[in-house]
Design an enzyme around this catalytic site. Structure first.
Site, PDB file in Angstrom:
ATOM      1  CD  GLU A  10      -2.771   1.154   2.453  1.00 26.63           C
ATOM      2  OE1 GLU A  10      -2.713   0.273   3.336  1.00 26.63           O
ATOM      3  OE2 GLU A  10      -3.441   2.191   2.564  1.00 26.63           O
TER       4      GLU A  10
ATOM      5  NE  ARG B 272       4.108  -7.219  10.332  1.00 26.08           N
ATOM      6  CZ  ARG B 272       3.427  -6.533   9.428  1.00 26.08           C
ATOM      7  NH1 ARG B 272       2.334  -7.019   8.906  1.00 26.08           N
ATOM      8  NH2 ARG B 272       3.825  -5.348   9.038  1.00 26.08           N
TER       9      ARG B 272
ATOM     10  CE  LYS C 156       3.152   0.125   4.909  1.00 23.39           C
ATOM     11  NZ  LYS C 156       2.590   0.037   3.549  1.00 23.39           N
TER      12      LYS C 156
HETATM   13  P1  ATP Z   1       0.560  -1.513   7.341  1.00 23.67           P
HETATM   14  O1  ATP Z   1       1.355  -1.631   8.615  1.00 23.67           O
HETATM   15  O2  ATP Z   1       0.331  -0.122   6.847  1.00 23.67           O
HETATM   16  O3  ATP Z   1      -0.595  -2.461   7.158  1.00 23.67           O
HETATM   17  P2  ATP Z   1       2.257  -3.310   6.006  1.00 23.67           P
HETATM   18  O4  ATP Z   1       3.543  -3.253   6.727  1.00 23.67           O
HETATM   19  O5  ATP Z   1       1.370  -4.494   6.134  1.00 23.67           O
HETATM   20  O6  ATP Z   1       1.524  -1.976   6.257  1.00 23.67           O
HETATM   21  P3  ATP Z   1       1.839  -3.336   3.162  1.00 23.67           P
HETATM   22  O7  ATP Z   1       2.145  -2.244   2.235  1.00 23.67           O
HETATM   23  O8  ATP Z   1       0.428  -3.720   3.375  1.00 23.67           O
HETATM   24  O9  ATP Z   1       2.543  -2.978   4.513  1.00 23.67           O
HETATM   25  O10 ATP Z   1       2.712  -4.592   2.846  1.00 23.67           O
HETATM   26  C1  ATP Z   1       2.964  -5.119   1.579  1.00 23.67           C
HETATM   27  C2  ATP Z   1       3.318  -6.566   1.729  1.00 23.67           C
HETATM   28  O11 ATP Z   1       4.461  -6.719   2.555  1.00 23.67           O
HETATM   29  C3  ATP Z   1       2.201  -7.334   2.386  1.00 23.67           C
HETATM   30  O12 ATP Z   1       2.006  -8.541   1.666  1.00 23.67           O
HETATM   31  C4  ATP Z   1       2.697  -7.612   3.760  1.00 23.67           C
HETATM   32  O13 ATP Z   1       2.203  -8.831   4.231  1.00 23.67           O
HETATM   33  C5  ATP Z   1       4.219  -7.657   3.572  1.00 23.67           C
HETATM   34  N1  ATP Z   1       4.911  -7.247   4.794  1.00 23.67           N
HETATM   35  C6  ATP Z   1       4.747  -6.102   5.477  1.00 23.67           C
HETATM   36  N2  ATP Z   1       5.512  -6.088   6.584  1.00 23.67           N
HETATM   37  C7  ATP Z   1       6.202  -7.243   6.597  1.00 23.67           C
HETATM   38  C8  ATP Z   1       7.158  -7.840   7.492  1.00 23.67           C
HETATM   39  N3  ATP Z   1       7.570  -7.216   8.596  1.00 23.67           N
HETATM   40  N4  ATP Z   1       7.651  -9.057   7.188  1.00 23.67           N
HETATM   41  C9  ATP Z   1       7.259  -9.682   6.068  1.00 23.67           C
HETATM   42  N5  ATP Z   1       6.354  -9.194   5.192  1.00 23.67           N
HETATM   43  C10 ATP Z   1       5.821  -7.991   5.445  1.00 23.67           C
END
Ligand code: ATP
Ligand code: MG
Length: 559
Positions: A33, A258, A268
């Protein structure tokens, strides 16, 4: 590219390919996003999605899930594109946006209304929350739940046309207010937002919710394996419901844990606070775990991919030690970064018996790990700088470096012996007087006598001056997400995460170093020319990582 280590997702995908599921195809996507910069956690997801696609002869799309215009910006889109490319991945011409699908999503919403599976609801956001119930209490049906299809079609159309103010109405899926899964309790599909979108401008004033858009976007793209993090596990039944009700291609969702990294945060929301509240200089501050930050710091994409491969993929969350990431960075830089000499905290040394005005060029090895890296010339003269820390006037037992009356080796040069110390009016040491032994040129004594230390140095008249920034962990607490009662994660910020050294002296071969160039400064660590503040003639270096292998220590401690 690196070969991936086996993990449970790879196993599932391999089995699907063997079984000919989805025609044996593997199509994945990375779906950020655009509401912030990518961080090291995203790198894990990127490596996994692009890695699997490459390994099984498929492809991976880059798709922006841009359904919330209030938080999304073009700056984030641009940074994400740059970061994924920098990590070394290629989405070909398959750069997509959920906003490209707004028309289709709207059509599907109308279809669900016609099927009696969606309704326009006049409850406010707060009322919806109240009606939703809790984990232990079932929800209550909205009084608007049984509107007729015709009324719903009319109201939804008028929502789209902009007849209603923000927050006054929503479109909701008609599922089950008593479901054990709160996500299934008539979730909102569309909300009214009279806001311009970074791509669709003012075309829409209703926007789909992430949960309504995500699964269908995957479906439109023919994604076979929709890989996401664990927090989406409870949303899967909802994604399934939309896909099944609409009767469209159904990707298989697989969740994994994660990445959490010690001494930093990878949310974020938290990173945005660090930026907005001025704890760091921006999203690309070299202390940030963002890809923009660690790139500027000097980490290499190879090191990050290797790290992502090493940490593996599992269902269970864990906290990965920052030491492992640093280990991977060091391991790569050790092979590719040329060695140089740089004195970070200079102490002047005068070689009394070295002829005034004489200078010579000594041979130095660029990288002992890389036979093709060759050698270079390093100038030597009567006045030099050594590291302040490499001298002690009254050394304790374990200190083997320079001290009065003691002899040490200057790397690639000569043995020198400290004869006397000059102090200023405050008693601080400002200069050393030494003698050198001309017979030890190149660094060895023909009579076989030994010294216990080899120091790096630079010739004072030849040296260039530079600023060097040393970094430490951004947080003092190992897991800053684990916040004690009454505290905030920012309370754990390391007040000493940045140290700026203004007048470091570097060997002259570094004069033409370009932004992004990486070096090992012998004995001091790995350094990278800062891509923001460094200018020709006034160089700024970031310390990427020290030479000390904390990870090896941690591993030893565990045994
Ligand atoms: P928010 O905290 O705003 O929901 P997010 O960290 O989930 O954001 P996105 O932009 O939705 O960020 O993430 C894009 C992709 O990265 C998603 O498929 C999410 O699952 C993956 N992702 C985000 N953070 C991690 C992490 N710490 N480890 C592994 N994958 C991640
Ligand atoms: Mg998310």
């Amino acid at each position: 590219m690196e070969i991936s280590t086996p993990n449970f997702i790879r196993t599932i995908v391999a089995e699907d390919v063997n079984a000919g599921k989805h025609g044996g195809k593997v199509i994945t996507r990375f779906p950020p996003e655009p509401n912030g910069y990518l961080h090291i956690g995203h790198a894990k997801s990127i490596c996994l999605n692009f890695g699997l696609a490459a390994e099984f002869g498929g492809y991976c799309n880059l798709r922006f899930d841009d359904t919330n215009p209030s938080k999304e910006e073009q700056e984030y889109v641009d940074s994400i594109i740059e970061d994924v490319r920098w990590l070394g991945f290629d989405w070909g011409d398959r750069l997509y946006y959920a906003s490209d699908y707004f028309d289709k999503l709207y059509e599907w919403a109308v279809q669900l209304i016609k099927m009696g599976k969606a309704y326009v609801c006049d409850l406010s956001a707060e009322e919806i929350r109240e009606y939703r119930g809790t984990l232990t209490k079932p929800g209550k049906e909205s009084p608007y739940r049984n509107r007729s299809v015709d009324e719903n079609l009319d109201l939804f159309e008028r929502m789209r046309k902009g007849e209603f103010p923000d927050g006054s109405k929503t479109l909701r899926a008609k599922i089950d207010m008593a479901s054990g899964n709160i996500n299934m309790r008539d979730p909102v599909m569309y909300r009214i937002k009279h806001e311009d979108h970074h791509r669709t401008g003012n075309k829409w004033c209703i926007y789909p919710m992430y949960d309504y858009a995500h699964g269908q976007s995957d479906s439109i793209e023919g994604i076979t394996h929709s890989i996401c993090t664990m927090e989406y596990e409870d949303h899967r039944p909802l994604y399934d419901w939309y896909l099944d009700e609409l009767g469209i291609h159904h990707p298989q969702q697989i969740e994994f844990a994660r990445l959490n990294l010690s001494h930093t945060v990878v949310s974020k929301r938290k990173l945005l606070r660090l930026v907005n509240e001025g704890y760091v200089s921006g999203w690309n501050d070299p202390r940030m775990p963002t890809l923009a930050g660690i790139r500027r710091r000097g980490y290499t994409p190879e090191a990050i991919r290797n790290f992502c491969n090493r940490i593996g993929v599992a269902k269970k969350e864990s906290l990965v030690d920052m030491g492992l990431l640093e280990y991977c960075v060091r391991e790569h830089l050790n092979k590719v970064a040329p060695r140089m000499m740089a004195v970070l905290r200079p102490l002047k040394v005068v070689i009394d018996n070295y002829p005034e005005g004489q200078e010579e060029l000594l041979d130095a090895i660029n990288n002992p790990e890389d036979p093709n890296a060759g050698t270079r010339k390093v100038p030597f003269s009567k006045v030099l700088y050594i590291e302040k820390d490499d001298f002690m006037e009254t050394p304790p037992k374990q200190f083997f470096r320079l001290a009065p009356g003691r002899e040490v080796r200057l790397r690639y040069a000569y043995f020198i012996k400290c004869e006397s110390v000059v102090k200023d009016e405050n008693g601080e040491i400002v200069e050393l007087h030494c003698t050198y032994d001309p017979a030890t040129r190149g660094g060895d004594a023909p009579d076989g006598r030994k010294v216990k230390a080899t120091l790096h140095w630079v010739s004072a008249p030849h040296a260039i001056e530079a600023e060097v920034r040393l970094y430490d962990y951004l947080f003092v607490k190992e897991d800053p997400n684990d916040v004690e009662e009454g505290k905030d994660f920012t309370d754990y910020i390391n007040p000493k995460s940045l140290e700026v050294l203004k007048s470091c002296r570097l060997e002259p071969s570094l004069k033409d170093a370009k932004p992004g160039d990486r070096f090992q400064f012998e004995r001091m660590g790995y350094f990278c020319v800062d891509s923001v503040d460094s200018k020709p003639g006034s160089l700024v270096f970031n310390r990427i990582v020290t030479l000390k292998d904390e990870w090896a220590k941690i591993q030893k401690g565990k045994k």
